[in-house]
Write an enzyme that holds these catalytic residues in place. Structure first.
Site, PDB file in Angstrom:
ATOM      1  CG  HIS A  81       6.493   2.181   1.333  1.00  2.28           C
ATOM      2  ND1 HIS A  81       6.494   1.370   0.218  1.00  2.28           N
ATOM      3  CD2 HIS A  81       7.612   2.956   1.242  1.00  2.28           C
ATOM      4  CE1 HIS A  81       7.565   1.632  -0.511  1.00  2.28           C
ATOM      5  NE2 HIS A  81       8.251   2.584   0.076  1.00  2.28           N
TER       6      HIS A  81
ATOM      7  CB  CYS B  81       7.992   4.185  -2.988  1.00  2.00           C
ATOM      8  SG  CYS B  81       9.491   4.842  -2.202  1.00  2.00           S
TER       9      CYS B  81
END
Length: 495
Positions: free
Chosen positions: A442, A336
């Site tokens: 994630h 991310c």
């Protein structure tokens, strides 16, 4: 009964703590599993959470990862109503406000103080929906319920217990010391209007022979006029942690594979690394200091303030070290915000994260550029690895980011390819040999096949089989059943 109606609602049990990090989250998770296994339809609830560890539900709503864990413990899918208010700090004076799973904006601390009634309406809407669906709702408190200067604005403790007509139990952490002062002081400072709701105390994280604390139990019961419902031992389980107080320190020291995670000032979703921490052959070290020896893998984690954390990587020497390790062939990854930092640049023209920084050059390890945007991407995704040495492995997880990342022309001869094919699009980027890679996904290490391929490549031999979280919650449930008076708690929720 529901206020103003005749429909039946859940019985509520409120789990409060003497402070943050005493074990409320995992006490709720354990009780959810205990109740579930007794045929009780149970759901977790936390009115307001402040955490940088988030999870995306099936409907694309953002909630605290802690409530997702508690939902899984209860055997149900995480839902936005389990955590109606989520605050994500992005500077010392400002937090992103998320209501019912959707971003409302970034606000200063005064906003939350002056808008408590409006926020509490959102809380009660979520609670009422849950209470209409389940037999029991276990409410997790936040911090201490007796912060005297904040009690009139508190959403999660006394006010919530009164609204839900909940019985309360109070958890204290004996491992940090001061158990008598913390439990007795908290009981004494509770408002008289809710004193009758308190039904007992639980002492958590006891080390050693509990029989040596028999007198301590008697003293506490005499001082507080409350029964001690359990003395729970300290257990060395790899609990996923909720906030920065619980960032794991140190490591196993004898593992074959060392994974280093730079502890960024605004690090988020460090729960991404929980499955790695549980692997017997892997030592995961979170540290703000540069390690004296190169690791086998360095992963730049997610961030709530990518530009500020990227600037910190440069000031602290991490940037130079990571680039040096990459050139030496050590595996470097980013998740991310960490993925964004591995690129050529990150720009924030709209001041989405901060007005102090508008652009930072990245580490230059991946040919990508990122522009932060006001729209937050929140979705569950699934697909497979489409490049690198792990090609073909199936993966699933969730995206949670504010930024558009585009590929640019590479400045070197290295060959790059998208890492994942997710639903109808590609994600991430990797070198052909897989020694530099990044992704928005994630939960990437929660995919056992992908995780095992990575750590085998790095030298691990012993691999953990099965669902890592399920193994922990089963063990924790057995501890709770052995050391807590479950019969008393069952009576509190109606037998």
């Amino acid at each position: 009964m529901d206020k103003g109606s005749t429909r039946m609602t859940a019985k509520a049990l409120s789990v409060l703590g003497t402070s943050s990090h005493v074990g409320k989250t995992w006490m709720v998770a354990g009780l959810c599993r205990v109740f579930r296994d007794r045929g009780i339809r149970v759901a977790p609830f936390k009115a307001q959470n402040m955490s940088l560890n988030a999870y995306i539900t099936r409907e694309g709503a953002e909630i605290s990862y802690a409530q997702a864990l508690q939902a899984w413990s209860a055997g149900i899918a995480p839902h936005r109503d389990m955590n109606p208010i989520l605050l994500k700090p992005q500077s010392a004076q400002q937090s992103q406000l998320i209501v019912h799973g959707q971003v409302q904006g970034a606000y200063g601390t005064h906003h939350f103080r002056y808008n408590r009634d409006e926020l509490f309406r959102a809380v009660t809407e979520s609670y009422d929906r849950l209470a209409a669906q389940y037999d029991v709702v276990i409410i997790e408190g936040a911090g201490s319920p007796v912060e005297l200067n904040l009690m009139h604005t508190d959403l999660s403790n006394v006010r919530m217990a009164e609204y839900a007509d909940a019985d309360m139990i109070l958890v204290g952490d004996i491992d940090r010391g001061g158990i008598f002062a913390s439990l007795y002081g908290t009981v004494a400072l509770l408002p008289e209007t809710v004193q009758t709701r308190l039904k007992g105390l639980i002492i958590n994280k006891f080390r050693g022979d509990a029989s040596l604390f028999t007198e301590g139990v008697q003293i506490l019961q005499s001082l507080t006029h409350q029964p001690v419902l359990g003395v729970v031992p300290y257990v060395p389980l790899q609990f996923p942690e909720e906030d920065s107080l619980g960032v794991p320190q140190g490591g196993k020291g004898s593992a074959r594979v060392t994974v280093v995670v730079p502890t960024l000032p605004y690090m988020s979703n460090f729960t991404d690394f929980d499955p790695l921490r549980m692997e017997p052959d892997v030592d995961v070290i979170f540290t703000s200091d540069l390690p004296s020896e190169p690791p086998d893998l360095v992963v730049v984690p997610g961030s709530k303030n990518t530009l500020a954390d990227l600037a910190w990587l440069k000031r602290s020497g991490w940037s130079d070290a990571i680039k040096k390790w990459a050139y030496e062939g050590i595996m470097v990854a980013g998740i991310c915000g960490g993925y964004q930092m591995l690129g050529e640049s990150v720009r924030d023209p709209l001041g989405v994260e901060s007005h102090a920084l508008s652009q930072e050059d990245g580490l230059g390890l991946l040919p990508i550029e990122t522009v932060l945007t006001e729209t937050k991407i929140t979705r569950q995704v699934s697909g497979f690895v489409c490049a690198g040495p792990w090609q073909g492995e199936h993966v699933h997880g969730y995206e949670l980011h504010m930024g558009d990342t585009t590929r640019v022309e590479s400045q070197n001869q290295t060959r790059y390819a998208p890492l994942f094919s997710l639903d109808d699009r590609s994600d991430g980027l990797t070198t052909e040999d897989g020694h530099i890679w990044g992704t928005y996904l994630h939960g990437v290490f929660h995919n056992p096949e992908f995780r095992h391929r990575i750590i085998r490549q790095l030298g691990a031999r012993s691999l953990l089989a099965g669902d890592v979280f399920e193994s922990v919650i089963r063990q924790w449930k057995e501890v709770i059943e052995q050391y807590v008076d479950i019969a008393a708690l069952i009576r509190l929720v109606g037998g």
